[in-house]
Design a protein around this motif. Sequence first.
Motif, PDB file in Angstrom:
ATOM      1  N   VAL A  12       0.871  -1.171   0.000  1.00 32.87           N
ATOM      2  CA  VAL A  12       0.000   0.000   0.000  1.00 32.87           C
ATOM      3  C   VAL A  12       0.912   1.227   0.000  1.00 32.87           C
ATOM      4  N   LYS A  13       0.967   1.904  -1.140  1.00 35.95           N
ATOM      5  CA  LYS A  13       1.835   3.078  -1.263  1.00 35.95           C
ATOM      6  C   LYS A  13       1.144   4.296  -0.664  1.00 35.95           C
ATOM      7  N   PHE A  14       1.946   5.225  -0.168  1.00 38.40           N
ATOM      8  CA  PHE A  14       1.447   6.469   0.414  1.00 38.40           C
ATOM      9  C   PHE A  14       2.342   7.603  -0.069  1.00 38.40           C
ATOM     10  N   PRO A  15       1.769   8.794  -0.270  1.00 32.58           N
ATOM     11  CA  PRO A  15       2.558   9.907  -0.801  1.00 32.58           C
ATOM     12  C   PRO A  15       3.357  10.634   0.279  1.00 32.58           C
ATOM     13  N   LEU A  16       4.480  11.200  -0.107  1.00 33.12           N
ATOM     14  CA  LEU A  16       5.256  12.049   0.798  1.00 33.12           C
ATOM     15  C   LEU A  16       4.570  13.407   0.919  1.00 33.12           C
ATOM     16  N   LYS A  17       3.965  13.857  -0.192  1.00 34.47           N
ATOM     17  CA  LYS A  17       3.188  15.090  -0.188  1.00 34.47           C
ATOM     18  C   LYS A  17       1.778  14.720  -0.638  1.00 34.47           C
ATOM     19  N   LEU A  18       0.802  15.007   0.204  1.00 36.13           N
ATOM     20  CA  LEU A  18      -0.590  14.641  -0.049  1.00 36.13           C
ATOM     21  C   LEU A  18      -1.371  15.872  -0.499  1.00 36.13           C
ATOM     22  N   ASP A  19      -2.033  15.766  -1.651  1.00 33.86           N
ATOM     23  CA  ASP A  19      -2.862  16.843  -2.179  1.00 33.86           C
ATOM     24  C   ASP A  19      -4.324  16.438  -1.972  1.00 33.86           C
ATOM     25  N   VAL A  20      -5.027  17.142  -1.093  1.00 35.79           N
ATOM     26  CA  VAL A  20      -6.406  16.766  -0.760  1.00 35.79           C
ATOM     27  C   VAL A  20      -7.447  17.534  -1.572  1.00 35.79           C
ATOM     28  N   GLU A  21      -7.002  18.375  -2.491  1.00 35.80           N
ATOM     29  CA  GLU A  21      -7.943  19.207  -3.251  1.00 35.80           C
ATOM     30  C   GLU A  21      -9.039  18.374  -3.924  1.00 35.80           C
ATOM     31  N   SER A  22      -8.695  17.278  -4.526  1.00 35.66           N
ATOM     32  CA  SER A  22      -9.688  16.471  -5.250  1.00 35.66           C
ATOM     33  C   SER A  22     -10.711  15.814  -4.318  1.00 35.66           C
ATOM     34  N   PHE A  23     -10.432  15.755  -3.026  1.00 36.02           N
ATOM     35  CA  PHE A  23     -11.355  15.170  -2.064  1.00 36.02           C
ATOM     36  C   PHE A  23     -12.332  16.202  -1.485  1.00 36.02           C
ATOM     37  N   CYS A  24     -12.111  17.472  -1.801  1.00 36.39           N
ATOM     38  CA  CYS A  24     -12.913  18.547  -1.226  1.00 36.39           C
ATOM     39  C   CYS A  24     -14.174  18.799  -2.041  1.00 36.39           C
ATOM     40  N   GLU A  25     -15.172  19.391  -1.386  1.00 34.51           N
ATOM     41  CA  GLU A  25     -16.386  19.765  -2.093  1.00 34.51           C
ATOM     42  C   GLU A  25     -16.080  20.945  -3.023  1.00 34.51           C
ATOM     43  N   VAL A 132       9.883   5.661   1.579  1.00 33.00           N
ATOM     44  CA  VAL A 132       9.058   5.232   0.440  1.00 33.00           C
ATOM     45  C   VAL A 132       8.940   3.705   0.409  1.00 33.00           C
ATOM     46  N   ASN A 133       9.955   3.015   0.879  1.00 28.96           N
ATOM     47  CA  ASN A 133       9.956   1.544   0.868  1.00 28.96           C
ATOM     48  C   ASN A 133       9.187   0.916   2.028  1.00 28.96           C
ATOM     49  N   LEU A 134       8.522   1.717   2.840  1.00 30.25           N
ATOM     50  CA  LEU A 134       7.758   1.200   3.982  1.00 30.25           C
ATOM     51  C   LEU A 134       6.332   0.802   3.578  1.00 30.25           C
ATOM     52  N   CYS A 135       6.115   0.577   2.290  1.00 30.66           N
ATOM     53  CA  CYS A 135       4.764   0.306   1.778  1.00 30.66           C
ATOM     54  C   CYS A 135       4.318  -1.141   1.966  1.00 30.66           C
ATOM     55  N   GLY A 136       5.133  -1.955   2.584  1.00 31.89           N
ATOM     56  CA  GLY A 136       4.725  -3.326   2.883  1.00 31.89           C
ATOM     57  C   GLY A 136       4.972  -4.280   1.732  1.00 31.89           C
ATOM     58  N   GLY A 137       4.187  -5.346   1.744  1.00 31.54           N
ATOM     59  CA  GLY A 137       4.315  -6.345   0.692  1.00 31.54           C
ATOM     60  C   GLY A 137       5.046  -7.593   1.142  1.00 31.54           C
ATOM     61  N   GLY A 138       5.180  -7.811   2.425  1.00 31.30           N
ATOM     62  CA  GLY A 138       5.872  -9.001   2.927  1.00 31.30           C
ATOM     63  C   GLY A 138       6.303  -8.818   4.361  1.00 31.30           C
ATOM     64  N   ASP A 139       7.453  -9.406   4.690  1.00 30.49           N
ATOM     65  CA  ASP A 139       7.930  -9.366   6.073  1.00 30.49           C
ATOM     66  C   ASP A 139       8.615  -8.058   6.445  1.00 30.49           C
ATOM     67  N   TRP A 140       8.912  -7.209   5.468  1.00 31.11           N
ATOM     68  CA  TRP A 140       9.557  -5.931   5.756  1.00 31.11           C
ATOM     69  C   TRP A 140       8.548  -5.021   6.431  1.00 31.11           C
ATOM     70  N   HIS A 141       8.994  -3.897   6.904  1.00 31.93           N
ATOM     71  CA  HIS A 141       8.133  -2.939   7.605  1.00 31.93           C
ATOM     72  C   HIS A 141       6.938  -2.537   6.743  1.00 31.93           C
ATOM     73  N   THR A 142       5.791  -2.477   7.371  1.00 28.08           N
ATOM     74  CA  THR A 142       4.567  -2.033   6.706  1.00 28.08           C
ATOM     75  C   THR A 142       4.045  -0.801   7.432  1.00 28.08           C
ATOM     76  N   ALA A 143       3.836   0.282   6.682  1.00 26.55           N
ATOM     77  CA  ALA A 143       3.302   1.492   7.292  1.00 26.55           C
ATOM     78  C   ALA A 143       1.945   1.182   7.915  1.00 26.55           C
ATOM     79  N   TYR A 144       1.820   1.475   9.183  1.00 26.33           N
ATOM     80  CA  TYR A 144       0.606   1.214   9.942  1.00 26.33           C
ATOM     81  C   TYR A 144      -0.183   2.503  10.102  1.00 26.33           C
ATOM     82  N   MET A 145       0.527   3.595  10.400  1.00 26.51           N
ATOM     83  CA  MET A 145      -0.093   4.916  10.492  1.00 26.51           C
ATOM     84  C   MET A 145       0.853   5.937   9.874  1.00 26.51           C
ATOM     85  N   CYS A 146       0.293   6.840   9.062  1.00 25.21           N
ATOM     86  CA  CYS A 146       1.061   7.926   8.461  1.00 25.21           C
ATOM     87  C   CYS A 146       0.567   9.244   9.050  1.00 25.21           C
TER      88      CYS A 146
END
Length: 165
Positions: A12-25, A132-146
């Motif tokens: 599960v990939k996550f952005p370093l910079k999050l743009d929330v504009e598209s989620f807004c009304e 960036v590599n904390l996106c999971g996919g096996g036994d390596w670290h998986t981002a739990y909370m960002c």
Amino acid sequence: SQGKKCKMLRKVKFPLKLDVESFCESNLRKSIGARRMADKAKRDEELGLDSLKVEKKAKTESTTSKDDQAMEIDSSIQPADTTGFYQLFGVVTHKGRDADAGHYIGWVHQKDDDWSKYDDEKVSPCKEEDIVNLCGGGDWHTAYMCYYKRIDTMPVERPKKKGKK
């Protein structure tokens, strides 16, 4: 039949910079757009690019395209207090396959490309590439909370590193 807990191992990939504009009304999206255009105009002026815009406008005064119209700031829309951008500053990861066992580690942004890894009492430096590599996919670290914090000024785009997409 008894259910069994398991850990999701999918990436599960996550952005370093999050743009929330598209989620807004709609109205807030327009207000964020007005803020971004105002910030861009201010930055262009500080860089001396405003004169280029005036020259270009004079040359194309008679032929206004849809793109030019979209770039103009609508003075009836009040710019938002926020840019709509959020910067990742912390991640909590889980390492291990079992949902009931494993190890949690904290990762905190320091500045620029520098991060710190907090593994119990051991603190070690790391780089953005490691985050960036904390996106999971096996036994390596998986981002739990960002954890993200609001960016109050328009972020300056950093040039892409060669060899990366």
